[in-house]
Write a protein that holds these residues in place. Sequence first.
Motif, PDB file in Angstrom:
ATOM      1  N   HIS A 234      -2.592  18.525  22.596  1.00 35.04           N
ATOM      2  CA  HIS A 234      -2.164  18.787  23.971  1.00 35.04           C
ATOM      3  C   HIS A 234      -3.225  19.614  24.716  1.00 35.04           C
ATOM      4  O   HIS A 234      -3.688  19.223  25.794  1.00 35.04           O
ATOM      5  CB  HIS A 234      -0.828  19.546  23.938  1.00 35.04           C
ATOM      6  CG  HIS A 234      -0.257  19.858  25.284  1.00 35.04           C
ATOM      7  ND1 HIS A 234       0.776  19.151  25.842  1.00 35.04           N
ATOM      8  CD2 HIS A 234      -0.594  20.802  26.208  1.00 35.04           C
ATOM      9  CE1 HIS A 234       1.069  19.647  27.037  1.00 35.04           C
ATOM     10  NE2 HIS A 234       0.244  20.655  27.285  1.00 35.04           N
TER      11      HIS A 234
ATOM     12  N   HIS B 145      -5.899  18.782  27.986  1.00 38.63           N
ATOM     13  CA  HIS B 145      -6.219  19.567  29.190  1.00 38.63           C
ATOM     14  C   HIS B 145      -7.722  19.830  29.235  1.00 38.63           C
ATOM     15  O   HIS B 145      -8.351  19.748  30.292  1.00 38.63           O
ATOM     16  CB  HIS B 145      -5.505  20.929  29.147  1.00 38.63           C
ATOM     17  CG  HIS B 145      -4.051  20.889  29.509  1.00 38.63           C
ATOM     18  ND1 HIS B 145      -3.579  20.322  30.669  1.00 38.63           N
ATOM     19  CD2 HIS B 145      -2.957  21.370  28.865  1.00 38.63           C
ATOM     20  CE1 HIS B 145      -2.251  20.455  30.717  1.00 38.63           C
ATOM     21  NE2 HIS B 145      -1.858  21.079  29.632  1.00 38.63           N
TER      22      HIS B 145
ATOM     23  N   GLU C 221       0.003  17.656  33.677  1.00 40.53           N
ATOM     24  CA  GLU C 221       0.303  17.508  32.249  1.00 40.53           C
ATOM     25  C   GLU C 221       0.072  16.083  31.749  1.00 40.53           C
ATOM     26  O   GLU C 221       0.355  15.786  30.588  1.00 40.53           O
ATOM     27  CB  GLU C 221       1.747  17.937  31.949  1.00 40.53           C
ATOM     28  CG  GLU C 221       2.031  19.415  32.188  1.00 40.53           C
ATOM     29  CD  GLU C 221       1.258  20.364  31.264  1.00 40.53           C
ATOM     30  OE1 GLU C 221       0.921  19.954  30.140  1.00 40.53           O
ATOM     31  OE2 GLU C 221       0.979  21.502  31.689  1.00 40.53           O
TER      32      GLU C 221
ATOM     33  N   SER D 111      -2.740  15.905  28.905  1.00 42.70           N
ATOM     34  CA  SER D 111      -2.390  16.683  27.714  1.00 42.70           C
ATOM     35  C   SER D 111      -1.289  15.986  26.911  1.00 42.70           C
ATOM     36  O   SER D 111      -1.403  15.810  25.699  1.00 42.70           O
ATOM     37  CB  SER D 111      -1.957  18.083  28.133  1.00 42.70           C
ATOM     38  OG  SER D 111      -0.966  18.033  29.124  1.00 42.70           O
TER      39      SER D 111
HETATM   40 ZN    ZN Z   1       0.109  21.674  29.126  1.00 44.45          ZN
END
Ligand code: ZN
Length: 683
Positions: free
Chosen positions: A470, A474, A500, A503
């Motif tokens: 995750h 990013h 998001e 990620s």
């Molecule tokens: Zn995040």
Amino acid sequence: MSQSSNPLLQNHELPPFDQIQAHHIVPAIEAILEDNQKIVASILKANKFTYAALAQPLEEISDRLSKAWSPVNHMNSVVSNDELREAVNTCLPKISEYETALGQNQDLYQAFEALANSDEFNTLSMAQKKSINNSLRDFRLFGVALADDKKSQFAKLSKQLSEITSQFGDQVMDATDAWSYLITDAAELAGLPDSALSLAKQAAETKGKEGYLLTLDAPSYIPVMVHCENRALRKQLSLAMTTRASDKGPQAGQFDNSQLMVQILSLRKALAQLLSFPNFAEQSLATKMADTPEQVIDFLNDLAAQSKAAAQSEFADLEAFAAENYHVDALEPWDVAFYAEKQKKAAFDISDEQLRAYFPAPVVISGLFQVANKLFGIEVKEIFDMSTWHEDVTTYAIYKDNKMIARFYLDLYSRSKKRGGAWMDDCRVRRQLSDGSLQLPVAYLVCNFPGPIGDAPALLSHNDLQTLFHEFGHGLHHMLTRVDCAAVSGINGVAWDAVELPSQFLENWCWQRESLALISSHHKSGESLPAELLNKMLAARNFQSAMTMARQLEFALFDMRLHMEFSDNEEHQVQRILDEVRAQVCVTPVSPDNRFQLAFTHIFGSPVGYAAGYYSYKWAEVLSADAFSLFEEEGIFNAATGEKFLSTILANGGSQEAMDLFVAFRGREPSVDALLKQDGIAA
Ligand code: ZN
């Protein structure tokens, strides 16, 4: 101290972590802020509002501040000490004051308007145009464009909102802290795991009491609700928790947030209307990927309609399980988590420890880099010439076509004086410097996994693995950008409800047979994760996923409708809207005294926060699942699909509308189908 001896005032390509000390911080930040203000004044005085004379030097000074501030703020999160914290806390209000003054600077706003209306504007790059339009939008949201009388009203209401939201949060905290329950007979806590028992014992000891003290803090509350056999005790805690800061329950009326909540809604609406939005929901969406509140409501209703039957059937299964095995006829709110845990254990006998053996940290990291290589054609190599803040930190460079394009720090393990959780943060942003050269992006990737013991490698849980993927997602968004304009490069300027996407997208490779072959290897036998374990993991992944979906939809619909429909003239409308939303989506029992909304700090604990934005969680999940579904169609390591994701979504960051980028990648607008499939809700 002379300025030249302060490492934060020298122009380093990378932060000199080995030289930065607490006493450097305040003088450096003060000097930069002062200098920046002088430069802003001279830009305005020159009265020449071209890109090179206005936007470029402003980018320059904002980058200078963030290059000094980012390592300092970062060190305070990962190797904190009293001097560092004090220096950071001294700087925070100064920086915030400086930023507010810039955001509310009328002359600066007019200068940007002049640039936007100039002939030059049409000759600028898409990224440059977007950054100027974003600036204008943000100036307006600060109330700069208002007439003087409205401007002072705006400032007054903003101040009230910030005070009242902060009171709201304080009362939730006070209500949480004020409740506790002492148990002297351990038999009453049957079922509670040892870790929770010793925590409760310790809590009692710190209060000078004997026995076990239960509180409403998550580490105390959750294990009781999930594991404690004592139904009356679960009921007691559940009622205390769901009536916090309200007119009901054990502390009825003591910290009641009801009036504050109505005032918050009223102030938000008034502020939105001053900015010419019909309501706060419209204002919130001005900076987001979703266009209108109606679009968000349709989106949430669609998910609700498609998952309601599955959620009802999951709950019916749970009821049947509890009746058959424990002779419990009707499940109460305080029974749901408890029997769900028993049902899960009976259905999927799989433990974290069993999986850990397959994920030694060095294997996982090299596997992660191989996945990124197959997807995006990048090479990640460890490098040894970057100074860091701790000996555990490793450093890497990313190459594409044999050219270095970014660098990052990886700080994997927990230790004292390091903030919990995991995050990616920006250390250097990619941008073109005034001499025409390119500043390359640099990222911090921070996790808090249990470290290695002795000579053995650290073993990660599957959850840790997802966290690492995750944050790396990013990181790739920040580092693989091809945009040269700081305000919209990397994750800068990306809409809140789209940030998001990369990620959550990358987490999918933690669940695929082909990628698990690269990222798992038993620390003793070297065998990769067996199919049998993977199948159990996949089955457990979707346990009660429709019930979880229903709960998130309840919060999201309540939040959005409240900020669309709020009127100053209707009493009890908050409860009415909540009841309507529950009738639509909720499948689990709710106590009539439940007042969860009065402790909903996500949307009422700060002036904006997640207000009219709670849907973002689901929105981004839909985007990531739908983006991943193209890989399911074309092969999870299909290099052409990977390159397409890179060149649309990752490379363009905030320089284009998130919806346009998604459509450029997927060939159509997002659909909820992939998420419903991923959650096992739709076939
Ligand atoms: Zn995040």
